[in-house]
Design a protein around this motif. Structure first.
Motif, PDB file in Angstrom:
ATOM      1  N   MET A  99      17.570 -56.133  -0.127  1.00 40.98           N
ATOM      2  CA  MET A  99      17.411 -55.943  -1.567  1.00 40.98           C
ATOM      3  C   MET A  99      17.839 -54.539  -1.973  1.00 40.98           C
ATOM      4  N   LYS A 100      17.550 -53.553  -1.138  1.00 37.18           N
ATOM      5  CA  LYS A 100      17.898 -52.169  -1.468  1.00 37.18           C
ATOM      6  C   LYS A 100      19.403 -51.930  -1.416  1.00 37.18           C
ATOM      7  N   THR A 101      20.108 -52.602  -0.508  1.00 35.56           N
ATOM      8  CA  THR A 101      21.542 -52.387  -0.368  1.00 35.56           C
ATOM      9  C   THR A 101      22.374 -53.317  -1.235  1.00 35.56           C
ATOM     10  N   GLY A 102      21.742 -54.185  -2.028  1.00 34.28           N
ATOM     11  CA  GLY A 102      22.481 -55.022  -2.968  1.00 34.28           C
ATOM     12  C   GLY A 102      23.038 -56.291  -2.362  1.00 34.28           C
ATOM     13  N   GLN A 103      22.497 -56.766  -1.265  1.00 31.67           N
ATOM     14  CA  GLN A 103      22.992 -57.979  -0.633  1.00 31.67           C
ATOM     15  C   GLN A 103      22.707 -59.215  -1.481  1.00 31.67           C
ATOM     16  N   GLN A 104      21.713 -59.176  -2.334  1.00 28.68           N
ATOM     17  CA  GLN A 104      21.283 -60.349  -3.096  1.00 28.68           C
ATOM     18  C   GLN A 104      21.661 -60.258  -4.573  1.00 28.68           C
ATOM     19  N   ASP A 105      22.606 -59.401  -4.922  1.00 25.81           N
ATOM     20  CA  ASP A 105      22.922 -59.195  -6.334  1.00 25.81           C
ATOM     21  C   ASP A 105      23.545 -60.415  -7.000  1.00 25.81           C
ATOM     22  N   ASP A 106      24.581 -60.975  -6.400  1.00 26.42           N
ATOM     23  CA  ASP A 106      25.291 -62.087  -7.026  1.00 26.42           C
ATOM     24  C   ASP A 106      25.384 -63.240  -6.040  1.00 26.42           C
ATOM     25  N   LEU A 107      24.572 -64.245  -6.234  1.00 28.86           N
ATOM     26  CA  LEU A 107      24.571 -65.390  -5.332  1.00 28.86           C
ATOM     27  C   LEU A 107      25.417 -66.545  -5.859  1.00 28.86           C
ATOM     28  N   TYR A 108      25.830 -66.495  -7.122  1.00 29.67           N
ATOM     29  CA  TYR A 108      26.539 -67.623  -7.722  1.00 29.67           C
ATOM     30  C   TYR A 108      28.046 -67.537  -7.519  1.00 29.67           C
TER      31      TYR A 108
END
Length: 58
Positions: free
Chosen positions: A26-35
């Motif tokens: 979450m801190k490194t932005g791995q889950q920013d855009d899942l679509y």
């Protein structure tokens, strides 16, 4: 009985490891855009590069 305490300790360490990995992602932005990655194959790419011809302006 000592095996149960050992297994509980190992399971708690594994749970803390997974929780740490989740917070790191979450801190490194791995889950920013899942679509977008799921539909990227449906989007149109740019036109392919065409070979350039040499001009006769020598």
């Amino acid at each position: 009985m000592s095996v149960i305490f050992f297994m509980i300790g190992i399971s708690l360490l594994m749970a803390l490891g997974f929780l740490g990995a989740f917070f790191w992602s979450m801190k490194t932005g791995q889950q920013d855009d899942l679509y977008t990655p799921s539909i990227r194959m449906l989007l149109e790419d740019d036109a392919p590069d065409t070979p350039k011809t040499q001009s006769n302006a020598e």
